[in-house]
Structure formats: C-alpha cells, structure tokens
Design an enzyme around this catalytic site. Structure first.
Site, PDB file in Angstrom:
ATOM      1  N   GLN A 107       0.839  -1.192   0.000  1.00  0.00           N
ATOM      2  CA  GLN A 107       0.000   0.000   0.000  1.00  0.00           C
ATOM      3  C   GLN A 107       0.880   1.251   0.000  1.00  0.00           C
ATOM      4  OE1 GLN A 107      -3.405  -0.559   3.078  1.00  0.00           O
ATOM      5  NE2 GLN A 107      -1.897  -2.136   3.554  1.00  0.00           N
ATOM      6  N   HIS A 125      -1.300   1.415  -4.509  1.00  0.00           N
ATOM      7  CA  HIS A 125      -1.694   2.830  -4.409  1.00  0.00           C
ATOM      8  C   HIS A 125      -0.743   3.764  -5.158  1.00  0.00           C
ATOM      9  CE1 HIS A 125      -3.953   1.530  -0.530  1.00  0.00           C
ATOM     10  NE2 HIS A 125      -4.591   1.194  -1.612  1.00  0.00           N
ATOM     11  N   ALA A 238       8.588  -5.134  12.281  1.00  0.00           N
ATOM     12  CA  ALA A 238       8.959  -5.879  11.060  1.00  0.00           C
ATOM     13  C   ALA A 238      10.472  -6.059  10.951  1.00  0.00           C
ATOM     14  CB  ALA A 238       8.424  -5.142   9.838  1.00  0.00           C
TER      15      ALA A 238
END
Ligand code: BV8
Length: 250
Positions: A107, A125, A238
């Site tokens: 995204q 996007h 992450a």
C-alpha cells in the site's frame, strides 16, 4: 494465536510454503523514519497543516486544489530523499529469492521495497516518484524535489500532471488489484505486515487468502482489525521479526 518471536513451528510453515504473498503497509517503513497514518507501535504520524491524510490525499481536494495536493506530496518527497530501506524491507527482498511463487503487495508509495531489491512488487496505491499527465495519461518519473514547477508538465504532451498515486475515492490502477487478488487466492502462506487494515480494497486481501485456505501470519507491534483472520499474530516490529525467518540455522 499471539506470539512475540518466530518459533520453530512457524519456521517449518515458512520453509514448507510454495506460494507466498505478502501485504505491507506504512508500518514496514516506520523503522526507516517514515511516519505512519494512524500511529500504532509508538510511531510518529503524518501531520501537515493540521489536515488528515483522508482529506489531503482525496480525489475531492485534487479536483478543487491540485496545487495543494502537489505541495502535500512534495513535502513527503522531500522527507523521503534522506530515507533508506530497513532490515524489514531487505528481508522481504531476500524472501523473494526463496520461493518459486512470491508476490509482494504494498500500500506504500515510498518506493522503499524497490530500493531494497524487491522485484515482483504490486504497488496498489501508486508511487510518489511518478507523475501522470491529466491530458494524455502518460506516466513519467518526476524525481525533482522541491518541485521546479507546480504542477509539473507532461514530458510527452506538455499537459499538467498529477501524482501517480491512488487518492481516496479513486479506483486502483487497472489490473493491479486483480493480480493481487489472484496472488492472495493461490497463496498457501500469506503475511500481513505493518498495516492497520482499515483501507479498502487492500484490507480485503488477507481475508481472500484465508478463505482460499492459506495460513495467515500478521506482523505488527499491535493487534489490528485483521488479527481475527490471522492464524498467528507476531507482536513486534517488522525489522526485528522478518529477518528471523531466514536467519542461518545450525
Ligand atoms: C476505492 C496513497 C472505489 C496516497 C492511499 C469499504 C469500506 C469502507 C470504506 C471504503 C470501502 N471501500 C472503499 C472505501 C473508501 C476508502 C477507504 O477504504 N476508506 C477508509 C479510510 C475507511 N477506499 C478508497 O477510497 C479506495 N478506492 O475504494 O475506489 C471507490 C471509489 C469511490 C467510492 C467508493 C469506492 C482507495 C484507497 C487508497 C487511498 N490511497 N495511499 C497516500 O499515500 O497519501 S491509502 C494510505 O492509507 C496508504 O496507502 C494505506 O493504504 C493507508 C494507511 O494504512 P496503513 O498503511 O495500514 O498505515 P497505518 O498508519 O494505518 O497503520 C500502520 C500500522 O503499522 C499500525 O497497525 C502500526 O501498529 C503498525 N506498525 C507501526 N510500526 C511498525 C508497525 N508494523 C510493523 N513494524 C513496525 N516497526
């Protein structure tokens, strides 16, 4: 199931997977210093002239004040010039080389996955370093920041251009979401990393994967709206968690 570290059973699931798809959001770029949209994980949030992203990045504002939309994106472009990918981005680029079938769906418009070496990348996007002509629809790289002129002019026909990103209220680029849906539906392992999963249709992808029988693993310092669909939620950052899946084992 909530976990805080990558346990051997998760490694076995990872090693046994054949078709893997990954959905990322702003959280995967947080450790690079890119603000997120809704915070979470103690991250800084984008604020600009007191307006929220859903207002600034909207088709409505593009129609009424395109110059302001360009100023908003150029502010972010300026920030991104000094930012580099982090271990989370690099781990995903390495994962790609481990699997016959690997699709990275993002995204994010910050281009950091590509800078980290990811190849099979679907940018749902758009990309902040690309512009699209409002007259002939050509897209072209627009890396000058601050912008020399607002709006930048099309390199093909000289017409006014806009950021080649998807604004709220706009459809996703032709074919890109369809390819993401296909990757989600054929995956036997689907990761959801660094997203609050509130923006659609992107947030529907983990559900498509789950309903098609994939194991769904979420990586986020916090639970999200998608946690109920995940087999495992790995609570963490992450950059700490993703490299653990590929670290050399004795
Ligand atoms: C559309 C580009 C057809 C521009 C973006 C169904 C239900 C409700 C609403 C809708 C619906 N369908 C459509 C809508 C409307 C809308 C929507 O979803 N609205 C939301 C707000 C409810 N969707 C659309 O408009 C889409 N178009 O549907 O077209 C249509 C057309 C007309 C009318 C109806 C339908 C287009 C959406 C795309 C908009 N463009 N970006 C820009 O970047 O400015 S969206 C943008 O916001 C991002 O790309 C991303 O998608 C979203 C932000 O979400 P995240 O990335 O998840 O970031 P967030 O900050 O929220 O979360 C970060 C997470 O990371 C947190 O959970 C945090 O805990 C975690 N984290 C923090 N640190 C770390 C971490 N994780 C791991 N490691 C860390 N270190």
């Amino acid at each position: 199931m909530i976990r805080t570290e990558v346990t051997d059973d998760l490694i076995s699931i990872f090693d046994a997977a054949r078709s893997v798809a990954v959905l990322t959001g702003a959280g995967v770029s947080a450790e690079s210093g890119v603000p997120t949209f809704r915070g979470g994980g103690g991250t800084e949030v984008w604020t600009w002239r007191g307006k929220h992203i859903t207002e600034l990045s909207s088709a409505e504002l593009m129609a009424t004040d395109p110059k302001l939309v360009w100023e908003w994106f150029d502010y972010r472009r300026g920030m991104l010039t000094t930012i580099a990918p982090n271990p989370g981005h690099f781990a995903l680029a390495q994962w790609e080389r481990r699997f016959e079938d690997f699709t990275l769906i993002t995204q994010n418009i910050d281009d950091l996955h590509r800078s980290a070496g990811s190849l099979n990348l679907l940018e749902l996007h758009g990309n902040i370093w690309r512009a699209r002509c409002l007259r002939c629809a050509s897209t072209f790289e627009a890396r000058d920041t601050p912008l020399e002129q607002n709006p930048p002019l099309c390199l093909v026909c000289g017409g006014p251009a806009r950021p080649d990103v998807v604004l709220f209220g706009e459809m996703l680029p032709e074919g890109v979401f369809e390819r993401a849906e296909e990757a989600a539906a054929r995956a036997d392992l689907f990761f959801v990393i660094g997203t609050s999963a509130v923006v659609y249709p992107a947030a529907g992808l983990p559900i498509i994967a789950r309903q098609a029988g994939a194991k769904v693993i979420e990586v986020n310092p916090e639970r999200t709206d998608i946690s109920i669909y995940a087999d495992v939620t790995l609570l963490g950052r992450a950059g700490d968690i993703l490299p653990q899946f590929i670290k050399e084992r004795g």
